[in-house]
Design a protein around this motif. Sequence first.
Motif, PDB file in Angstrom:
ATOM      1  N   ASP A 168       0.911  -0.850   0.252  1.00 23.97           N
ATOM      2  CA  ASP A 168      -0.413   0.022  -0.381  1.00 23.97           C
ATOM      3  C   ASP A 168       0.960   1.508  -0.104  1.00 23.97           C
ATOM      4  N   PRO A 169       0.616   2.177  -0.549  1.00 24.42           N
ATOM      5  CA  PRO A 169       1.117   3.595  -0.305  1.00 24.42           C
ATOM      6  C   PRO A 169       1.524   4.406   0.705  1.00 24.42           C
ATOM      7  N   VAL A 170       3.026   5.096   1.385  1.00 24.40           N
ATOM      8  CA  VAL A 170       2.803   5.332   2.303  1.00 24.40           C
ATOM      9  C   VAL A 170       3.803   7.396   1.921  1.00 24.40           C
ATOM     10  N   PRO A 171       2.665   7.928   2.279  1.00 28.21           N
ATOM     11  CA  PRO A 171       3.694   9.168   1.933  1.00 28.21           C
ATOM     12  C   PRO A 171       5.036   9.282   1.918  1.00 28.21           C
ATOM     13  N   GLY A 172       5.829   9.966   0.609  1.00 22.04           N
ATOM     14  CA  GLY A 172       6.800  10.540   0.605  1.00 22.04           C
ATOM     15  C   GLY A 172       8.112   9.246  -0.333  1.00 22.04           C
ATOM     16  N   PHE A 173       6.904   8.259  -0.384  1.00 24.08           N
ATOM     17  CA  PHE A 173       7.510   8.058  -0.932  1.00 24.08           C
ATOM     18  C   PHE A 173       6.855   7.583  -3.163  1.00 24.08           C
ATOM     19  N   GLY A 174       7.995   7.699  -4.113  1.00 21.84           N
ATOM     20  CA  GLY A 174       7.114   7.500  -5.176  1.00 21.84           C
ATOM     21  C   GLY A 174       5.971   6.116  -6.038  1.00 21.84           C
ATOM     22  N   GLU A 175       6.787   5.557  -5.276  1.00 24.03           N
ATOM     23  CA  GLU A 175       6.353   4.218  -5.730  1.00 24.03           C
ATOM     24  C   GLU A 175       6.460   3.369  -4.797  1.00 24.03           C
ATOM     25  N   VAL A 176       5.634   2.230  -4.414  1.00 27.43           N
ATOM     26  CA  VAL A 176       5.898   0.947  -3.310  1.00 27.43           C
ATOM     27  C   VAL A 176       5.292   0.194  -3.692  1.00 27.43           C
ATOM     28  N   TYR A 177       6.481  -1.023  -3.189  1.00 25.96           N
ATOM     29  CA  TYR A 177       6.637  -2.590  -3.621  1.00 25.96           C
ATOM     30  C   TYR A 177       5.521  -3.138  -2.740  1.00 25.96           C
ATOM     31  N   ALA A 178       4.672  -4.568  -2.927  1.00 32.01           N
ATOM     32  CA  ALA A 178       5.206  -5.403  -2.083  1.00 32.01           C
ATOM     33  C   ALA A 178       6.614  -5.919  -2.156  1.00 32.01           C
ATOM     34  N   ASN A 179       6.426  -6.883  -0.815  1.00 36.40           N
ATOM     35  CA  ASN A 179       7.409  -7.721  -1.042  1.00 36.40           C
ATOM     36  C   ASN A 179       7.921  -8.604  -1.155  1.00 36.40           C
ATOM     37  N   ASP A 180       6.988  -9.749  -2.371  1.00 40.11           N
ATOM     38  CA  ASP A 180       6.845 -10.787  -2.977  1.00 40.11           C
ATOM     39  C   ASP A 180       7.872  -9.705  -4.443  1.00 40.11           C
ATOM     40  N   ARG A 181       7.938  -8.604  -4.716  1.00 38.49           N
ATOM     41  CA  ARG A 181       8.428  -8.386  -5.606  1.00 38.49           C
ATOM     42  C   ARG A 181       9.812  -7.437  -5.524  1.00 38.49           C
ATOM     43  N   LEU A 182      10.220  -8.133  -4.295  1.00 36.21           N
ATOM     44  CA  LEU A 182      11.344  -7.531  -3.655  1.00 36.21           C
ATOM     45  C   LEU A 182      12.694  -7.068  -4.871  1.00 36.21           C
ATOM     46  N   LEU A 183      12.733  -8.664  -5.603  1.00 36.82           N
ATOM     47  CA  LEU A 183      13.677  -8.531  -6.340  1.00 36.82           C
ATOM     48  C   LEU A 183      14.240  -7.300  -7.437  1.00 36.82           C
ATOM     49  N   GLU A 184      12.640  -6.452  -7.912  1.00 35.14           N
ATOM     50  CA  GLU A 184      12.432  -6.037  -8.931  1.00 35.14           C
ATOM     51  C   GLU A 184      12.896  -5.218  -8.552  1.00 35.14           C
ATOM     52  N   ALA A 185      11.973  -4.559  -7.063  1.00 35.96           N
ATOM     53  CA  ALA A 185      12.409  -3.511  -6.574  1.00 35.96           C
ATOM     54  C   ALA A 185      13.560  -2.953  -6.644  1.00 35.96           C
ATOM     55  N   ILE A 186      14.446  -3.967  -6.045  1.00 36.19           N
ATOM     56  CA  ILE A 186      16.220  -3.405  -5.705  1.00 36.19           C
ATOM     57  C   ILE A 186      17.153  -3.299  -7.077  1.00 36.19           C
ATOM     58  N   ALA A 187      16.138  -3.646  -8.349  1.00 34.55           N
ATOM     59  CA  ALA A 187      17.042  -4.046  -9.454  1.00 34.55           C
ATOM     60  C   ALA A 187      17.675  -3.295  -9.364  1.00 34.55           C
ATOM     61  N   ASP A 188      17.061  -1.493 -10.394  1.00 32.91           N
ATOM     62  CA  ASP A 188      17.368  -0.400 -11.519  1.00 32.91           C
ATOM     63  C   ASP A 188      17.994   0.534 -10.097  1.00 32.91           C
ATOM     64  N   VAL A 189      18.112  -0.080  -8.799  1.00 38.99           N
ATOM     65  CA  VAL A 189      18.426   1.796  -7.990  1.00 38.99           C
ATOM     66  C   VAL A 189      20.031   1.855  -7.742  1.00 38.99           C
ATOM     67  N   GLU A 190      20.228   2.749  -7.691  1.00 34.26           N
ATOM     68  CA  GLU A 190      21.130   2.670  -6.961  1.00 34.26           C
ATOM     69  C   GLU A 190      21.826   2.927  -5.173  1.00 34.26           C
ATOM     70  N   PHE A 191      20.854   2.984  -4.241  1.00 32.94           N
ATOM     71  CA  PHE A 191      21.041   2.255  -3.310  1.00 32.94           C
ATOM     72  C   PHE A 191      19.802   2.006  -2.970  1.00 32.94           C
TER      73      PHE A 191
END
Length: 307
Positions: A168-191
């Motif tokens: 679910d969305p959280v203020p301050g975050f442009g996008e929020v992923y569910a934890n079953d998409r962790l690998l996708e969420a961390i794949a293209d970021v600098e930090f």
Amino acid sequence: LELERLGIHESVAQVFPPAELADYLADLPVAVSVIGDDGITACDAVVTLEYREAVLEVDWVHSIQAGVDRFPFDALEDAGVVLTNSTGIHDRTVGETVAGYLLSFSRRLHDHVANQQERRWERPEWDAAFTLPGSTACVVGTGTLGTGVAETLGGLGVDLRGVRRSGDPVPGFGEVYANDRLLEAIADVEFVIVTVPLTDETHHLFDAAAFEAMRDDAYFVNVARGSVVDEPALIDALEADALAGAALDVFEEEPLPEDSPLWGMDEVIVSPHCAAYTRDYFRDTGDIVRENVDRLETGEEFHNRVV
Ligand code: NDP
């Protein structure tokens, strides 16, 4: 629950002088005193950093940390002991610590400090320094720590992406992923910044597959708990240049053993589990204790109750 004696266990001295908290709470309508292990069972409630079996005989235990992974929930429940924690107070402290790590990496401050120890005047390579705006950080855990990190980094121009169980969305975050998409969420970021509690589900959440999914120029930051990370897998990834570097406040074994290779890596910042330290810590934690003593009097449910 009748509250007559509240003890401040001496283990809190790892974070602030116990007497500071006892003074701060001196106006409560209960007797407040600093206690050692032998004073626990004489109290109705204990404020502590460390777990002791003797607390199974009191009515209420307050942890001065947010992480309560060292407390045996089942035993406390069986003994009818209420456990509360200190979540909610570490947003700004940990947020600023994480901002400091990122600024060290981008502005090469850790290199300057290391060079200064050797009295060495050495500028960074022309392409080593960078600026933060336009980069993206993925914050895994969007609670108090995660939102504090997002607020501080957002102010520095970093784009924020979050990971939590619900997605679910959280203020301050442009996008929020569910934890079953962790690998996708961390794949293209600098930090990638870890701010989840240590639970059965998050134990070794960051393993070889996670480090493989990350960019090889990405930095990894852990301010959560050491065992959320498979530390040998992290060390392998750093040694193989499969990551740019890491900032680590927590470790599988603390203090970090002297022979850990992490101590000697140029692109690793080690801090001794102090990301949330502040001279106001006893006040922040004291305010939660005070709130709960008030609630006991009015018969309301405890704030920050875990067990
Ligand atoms: P909160 O309870 O406020 O936040 C925890 C967040 O983690 C929630 O947003 C929750 O979201 C998310 N979460 C829980 N399980 C998972 C999961 N399996 N996968 C992804 N996200 C998950 O806690 P705090 O922010 O106060 O503290 C977090 C932890 O940080 C503490 O438990 C402690 O271990 C550590 N800590 C370290 C400090 C230090 O000094 N380095 C200082 C303070 C805390 P959702 O429910 O939607 O999943």
